[in-house]
Scaffold this motif. Structure first.
Motif, PDB file in Angstrom:
ATOM      1  N   CYS A  75       6.676   0.990   7.828  1.00  0.00           N
ATOM      2  CA  CYS A  75       6.486   1.945   6.738  1.00  0.00           C
ATOM      3  C   CYS A  75       7.826   2.580   6.380  1.00  0.00           C
ATOM      4  CB  CYS A  75       5.517   3.060   7.133  1.00  0.00           C
ATOM      5  SG  CYS A  75       3.926   2.506   7.731  1.00  0.00           S
TER       6      CYS A  75
ATOM      7  N   TYR B 247      -3.645  12.150   5.837  1.00  0.00           N
ATOM      8  CA  TYR B 247      -3.502  11.319   4.638  1.00  0.00           C
ATOM      9  C   TYR B 247      -4.456  11.833   3.558  1.00  0.00           C
ATOM     10  CZ  TYR B 247      -0.655   8.137   7.369  1.00  0.00           C
ATOM     11  OH  TYR B 247       0.349   7.604   8.140  1.00  0.00           O
TER      12      TYR B 247
ATOM     13  N   VAL C 209      -8.328   7.852   3.883  1.00  0.00           N
ATOM     14  CA  VAL C 209      -7.983   9.190   3.412  1.00  0.00           C
ATOM     15  C   VAL C 209      -8.725  10.212   4.269  1.00  0.00           C
ATOM     16  CG1 VAL C 209      -8.186  10.812   1.482  1.00  0.00           C
ATOM     17  CG2 VAL C 209      -7.476   8.442   1.068  1.00  0.00           C
TER      18      VAL C 209
ATOM     19  N   THR D 213      -5.287   2.870   5.440  1.00  0.00           N
ATOM     20  CA  THR D 213      -5.390   4.123   6.187  1.00  0.00           C
ATOM     21  C   THR D 213      -6.416   4.995   5.490  1.00  0.00           C
ATOM     22  OG1 THR D 213      -3.081   4.024   6.914  1.00  0.00           O
ATOM     23  CG2 THR D 213      -4.177   6.159   7.039  1.00  0.00           C
TER      24      THR D 213
ATOM     25  N   THR E 204       0.836  -1.205   0.000  1.00  0.00           N
ATOM     26  CA  THR E 204       0.000   0.000   0.000  1.00  0.00           C
ATOM     27  C   THR E 204       0.866   1.248   0.000  1.00  0.00           C
ATOM     28  OG1 THR E 204      -1.790  -1.124   1.167  1.00  0.00           O
ATOM     29  CG2 THR E 204      -1.736   1.287   1.300  1.00  0.00           C
TER      30      THR E 204
ATOM     31  N   GLN F 261      -4.278   7.360  -1.314  1.00  0.00           N
ATOM     32  CA  GLN F 261      -3.801   6.005  -1.059  1.00  0.00           C
ATOM     33  C   GLN F 261      -4.107   5.116  -2.253  1.00  0.00           C
ATOM     34  OE1 GLN F 261      -5.739   2.880   1.703  1.00  0.00           O
ATOM     35  NE2 GLN F 261      -4.056   3.698   2.929  1.00  0.00           N
TER      36      GLN F 261
ATOM     37  N   ASN G  12       0.911   5.609   0.123  1.00  0.00           N
ATOM     38  CA  ASN G  12       0.151   6.731   0.683  1.00  0.00           C
ATOM     39  C   ASN G  12       0.837   8.050   0.373  1.00  0.00           C
ATOM     40  OD1 ASN G  12      -1.724   5.125   2.709  1.00  0.00           O
ATOM     41  ND2 ASN G  12       0.344   4.380   3.074  1.00  0.00           N
TER      42      ASN G  12
END
Length: 259
Positions: free
Chosen positions: A207, A119, A135, A133, A106, A122, A108
């Motif tokens: 991440c 965010y 948006v 996550t 994924t 994505q 972002n």
């Protein structure tokens, strides 16, 4: 000899408009609410000038005056922010799609808003176990790779102010929770060119993030996934790809700003 129109600055902009935006940004940096005297101290503008600008902003709904006489950001900014976030997300999505295609994880994009990360776009992984996550979600910057990537581009004093507002609440036992540790971490990010969230926001999630150069609001792109899969990613291949995409996105944003 010609003279510039009243209210215009040497760069070709309108000085009163630039000052209004400067005051709005100072209010945002102060958590959304500030006293007139604080605006004067931080902007260096005369109080009568600030009062005149703030009266205009209040009259148009972009600021409001509290019963305490302090000024707060106004409700009309919400629509502008939501529209800008959607536009930014639309610009970012093709670059995120390329990143997800290359890594399988994924991707972002997030922007800095005060002491938090928001965010704005994505592209999800196709794995059945993937990170999601929403948006529009807001999280404290200090506990995310995107937040740390953005902070690494800021002056140390600005980082200290941001962290003092956030309080640096631990999200997991791995969350960096002191200013000294964070400044050390930001030094590492500047040296290596990318940030890591190693289970600092959510246990078992890893991440990687890089900043989007010269983004007006402070932005970063990232990939995220379960720790087991993310440890198998070759950073020697992925980080240069992320940096290239971040620069290409920055170039597109710069073109849109001058169009």
């Amino acid at each position: 000899m010609t003279t510039a129109p009243k209210g215009a600055n040497q760069g070709g902009g309108v000085q009163s408009v630039e000052r209004a935006f400067e005051l709005l940004e100072l209010m945002a940096d102060s958590g959304g609410e500030v006293a007139l005297s604080e605006l004067a101290d931080r902007s260096g503008l005369p109080l009568p000038t600030i009062h005149r600008i703030m009266r205009t902003l209040v009259g148009n709904g972009y600021a409001r005056q509290q019963p305490s006489r302090r000024y707060a950001l106004g409700p009309r900014l919400i629509r502008l922010g939501e529209t800008a976030s959607k536009a930014l997300g639309a610009w970012a999505r093709p670059y995120l799609a390329e990143l997800t295609e290359a890594t399988g994880e994924t991707s972002n994009m997030a922007v800095l808003d005060g002491a938090q990360i928001v965010y704005v776009a994505q592209v999800p992984s196709q794995h059945s176990m993937r990170m999601f996550t929403e948006v529009g979600r807001r999280v404290d910057a200090h506990a995310t790779a995107v937040g740390k990537a953005v902070m690494a581009d800021l002056p140390p004093d600005s980082v200290n102010q941001l962290l003092s507002r956030s309080g640096m609440r631990p999200q997991t036992e791995r969350t960096i929770s002191t200013v000294e540790e964070m400044q050390h971490e930001l030094g590492r990010i500047r040296q290596h060119g990318y940030a890591v969230d190693d289970g600092e926001q959510e246990v078992g999630v890893r991440c990687f993030a890089v900043a989007v150069p010269d983004a007006p609001a402070g932005a970063a792109i990232s990939i995220s996934g379960p720790e087991g899969r993310m440890t198998r990613i070759s950073l020697d291949e992925v980080i240069p790809l992320m940096q290239r995409l971040a620069h290409e996105l920055a170039d597109e944003l710069a073109v849109s700003d001058t169009a």
